[in-house]
Design a protein around this motif. Structure first.
Motif, mmCIF file in Angstrom:
data_model
loop_
_atom_site.group_PDB
_atom_site.id
_atom_site.type_symbol
_atom_site.label_atom_id
_atom_site.label_comp_id
_atom_site.label_asym_id
_atom_site.label_seq_id
_atom_site.Cartn_x
_atom_site.Cartn_y
_atom_site.Cartn_z
ATOM 1 N N HIS A 60 0.840 -1.196 0.000
ATOM 2 C CA HIS A 60 0.000 0.000 0.000
ATOM 3 C C HIS A 60 0.875 1.245 0.000
ATOM 4 N N ASN A 61 0.373 2.296 -0.627
ATOM 5 C CA ASN A 61 1.139 3.536 -0.720
ATOM 6 C C ASN A 61 0.974 4.435 0.496
ATOM 7 N N ALA A 62 -0.214 4.511 1.037
ATOM 8 C CA ALA A 62 -0.411 5.307 2.247
ATOM 9 C C ALA A 62 0.075 4.498 3.448
ATOM 10 N N ILE A 63 0.801 5.153 4.351
ATOM 11 C CA ILE A 63 1.362 4.481 5.519
ATOM 12 C C ILE A 63 0.838 5.142 6.781
ATOM 13 N N LEU A 64 1.091 4.508 7.922
ATOM 14 C CA LEU A 64 0.673 5.039 9.207
ATOM 15 C C LEU A 64 1.870 5.585 9.964
ATOM 16 N N GLY A 65 1.685 6.731 10.608
ATOM 17 C CA GLY A 65 2.695 7.300 11.487
ATOM 18 C C GLY A 65 2.192 7.246 12.918
ATOM 19 N N LEU A 66 3.044 6.814 13.839
ATOM 20 C CA LEU A 66 2.670 6.713 15.243
ATOM 21 C C LEU A 66 3.220 7.905 16.008
ATOM 22 N N SER A 67 2.353 8.524 16.821
ATOM 23 C CA SER A 67 2.723 9.720 17.576
ATOM 24 C C SER A 67 2.212 9.613 19.004
ATOM 25 N N ALA B 81 -2.404 9.116 8.909
ATOM 26 C CA ALA B 81 -2.046 8.617 7.579
ATOM 27 C C ALA B 81 -1.043 9.554 6.918
ATOM 28 N N TYR B 82 -0.062 8.967 6.236
ATOM 29 C CA TYR B 82 0.987 9.707 5.536
ATOM 30 C C TYR B 82 1.183 9.107 4.151
ATOM 31 N N ASN B 83 1.726 9.921 3.229
ATOM 32 C CA ASN B 83 2.107 9.358 1.936
ATOM 33 C C ASN B 83 3.527 8.803 2.045
ATOM 34 N N LEU B 84 4.029 8.249 0.943
ATOM 35 C CA LEU B 84 5.343 7.614 0.989
ATOM 36 C C LEU B 84 6.474 8.612 1.198
ATOM 37 N N LYS B 85 6.202 9.901 0.991
ATOM 38 C CA LYS B 85 7.192 10.939 1.284
ATOM 39 C C LYS B 85 7.145 11.343 2.756
ATOM 40 N N LEU C 126 -1.221 13.196 5.591
ATOM 41 C CA LEU C 126 -2.450 13.330 4.826
ATOM 42 C C LEU C 126 -3.545 13.866 5.750
ATOM 43 N N PRO C 127 -4.537 14.546 5.222
ATOM 44 C CA PRO C 127 -5.506 15.263 6.072
ATOM 45 C C PRO C 127 -6.617 14.387 6.636
ATOM 46 N N TYR C 128 -6.320 13.139 6.957
ATOM 47 C CA TYR C 128 -7.333 12.269 7.547
ATOM 48 C C TYR C 128 -6.660 11.258 8.471
ATOM 49 N N PRO C 129 -6.631 11.551 9.761
ATOM 50 C CA PRO C 129 -6.059 10.621 10.730
ATOM 51 C C PRO C 129 -6.929 9.388 10.892
ATOM 52 N N ILE D 133 -0.838 16.349 19.134
ATOM 53 C CA ILE D 133 -0.134 15.174 18.644
ATOM 54 C C ILE D 133 1.323 15.517 18.374
ATOM 55 N N SER D 134 2.214 14.630 18.796
ATOM 56 C CA SER D 134 3.645 14.859 18.615
ATOM 57 C C SER D 134 4.089 14.600 17.184
ATOM 58 N N GLU D 135 5.333 14.937 16.928
ATOM 59 C CA GLU D 135 5.977 14.482 15.704
ATOM 60 C C GLU D 135 5.928 12.949 15.684
ATOM 61 N N PRO D 136 5.738 12.338 14.531
ATOM 62 C CA PRO D 136 5.738 10.868 14.498
ATOM 63 C C PRO D 136 7.110 10.319 14.862
ATOM 64 N N TYR D 137 7.117 9.289 15.674
ATOM 65 C CA TYR D 137 8.376 8.638 16.050
ATOM 66 C C TYR D 137 8.594 7.351 15.280
ATOM 67 N N LEU D 138 7.571 6.912 14.516
ATOM 68 C CA LEU D 138 7.716 5.677 13.753
ATOM 69 C C LEU D 138 6.710 5.668 12.614
ATOM 70 N N PHE D 139 7.143 5.194 11.449
ATOM 71 C CA PHE D 139 6.269 5.016 10.294
ATOM 72 C C PHE D 139 6.156 3.530 9.990
#
Length: 272
Positions: free
Chosen positions: A105-112, A236-240, A244-247, A256-262
């Motif tokens: 999948h192209n969209a990924i998850l970022g954990l914060s 949700a984040y793109n591959l860059k 993305l505007p929908y958590p 929410i903090s900066e993401p510490y893991l993708f």
């Protein structure tokens, strides 16, 4: 506890436009009702360049914790469950009857981390620490040691530092997305969550107390003041790695903090 959402939706884990309807388990997202789940999946589909022909009639089954979802898969109550790839790899490495599927999948998850809105000034120090950990390679090392290279080894419980006279920050951990958030059989938090939070404690000069809750109780725990922070909330984040505007987790009254893991998205099904 679980609730079934029977919805007409293109779920992100469908790899085929004409796949048969399936029952798909999902770990409870915060603040998402049926309409919210539909909107999120449609937005993710759009971000991945998919069209309405990928829609499928699926039954989405929402679970409050990972163990209940695993048991439901074994009992044939669901056909697969959605999760991150790191969690899927952790589970399939320990269960021969499970396999990882749908991980392209192209969209990924970022954990914060999530803190109450009134604690926004404290988030400045946390974000600075996270960015410093990225810059000096500490975060990459912790991810490698506690996630990527873990294999079938048991996660290690890292003790939180004790800083004399420092303020205490209570952090909710769930054990529901191992090995990022992992709780051992004896009830002790372990793995990446403890390694990351121990390092964060030293960098922000605050004692951290870990409080075990279920994934479904995260919003209530922080809103009630039972905890000061939630270890993970998903965006949700793109591959860059642009947000993305929908958590996925729509927490209210928090910062929410900066993401510490993708993490990439995937699914787990029975191996047979």
């Amino acid at each position: 506890m679980k609730k079934v959402l029977c919805i007409l939706v293109m779920f992100s884990l469908c790899s085929c436009a004409f796949a048969a309807p399936a029952k798909i388990g999902v770990l409870a997202p915060i603040g998402q009702d049926e309409k919210g789940v539909i909107e999120w999946t449609e937005n993710v589909a759009e971000a991945e360049g998919k069209t309405s022909m990928f829609r499928n009639t699926n039954t989405i089954v929402i679970f409050d914790n990972l163990n209940a979802m695993i048991m439901a898969l074994r009992a044939g109550q669901i056909d697969r469950f959605a999760t991150g790839v790191y969690t899927a790899e952790y589970i399939t490495a320990r269960n021969d009857d499970f396999r990882l599927i749908d991980n392209k999948h192209n969209a990924i998850l970022g954990l914060s981390l999530a803190l109450r809105e009134e604690d926004k000034p404290k988030m400045l120090a946390i974000n600075l620490a996270i960015n410093d950990m990225k810059a000096d390679g500490t975060l990459e090392r912790l991810i490698r040691e506690n996630i990527i290279e873990l294999g079938k080894n048991e996660p290690v419980a890292v003790e939180m530092p004790k800083i004399e006279g420092a303020e205490v920050m209570k952090v909710a951990v769930t054990g529901d997305i191992p090995p990022m958030d992992c709780i051992l059989a004896d009830g002790r938090p372990a793995g990446f969550n403890t390694a990351f939070l121990a390092e964060l404690s030293k960098r922000i000069g605050r004692n951290i107390e870990l409080v075990s809750i279920s994934a479904g109780a995260r919003q209530a725990a922080i809103s009630s003041g039972r905890v000061d922070a939630v270890f993970w909330t998903r965006n949700a984040y793109n591959l860059k790695r642009e947000m993305l505007p929908y958590p996925l987790d729509k927490m209210v009254g928090v910062v929410i903090s900066e993401p510490y893991l993708f993490e990439s998205r995937g699914a787990v099904s029975l191996s047979k």
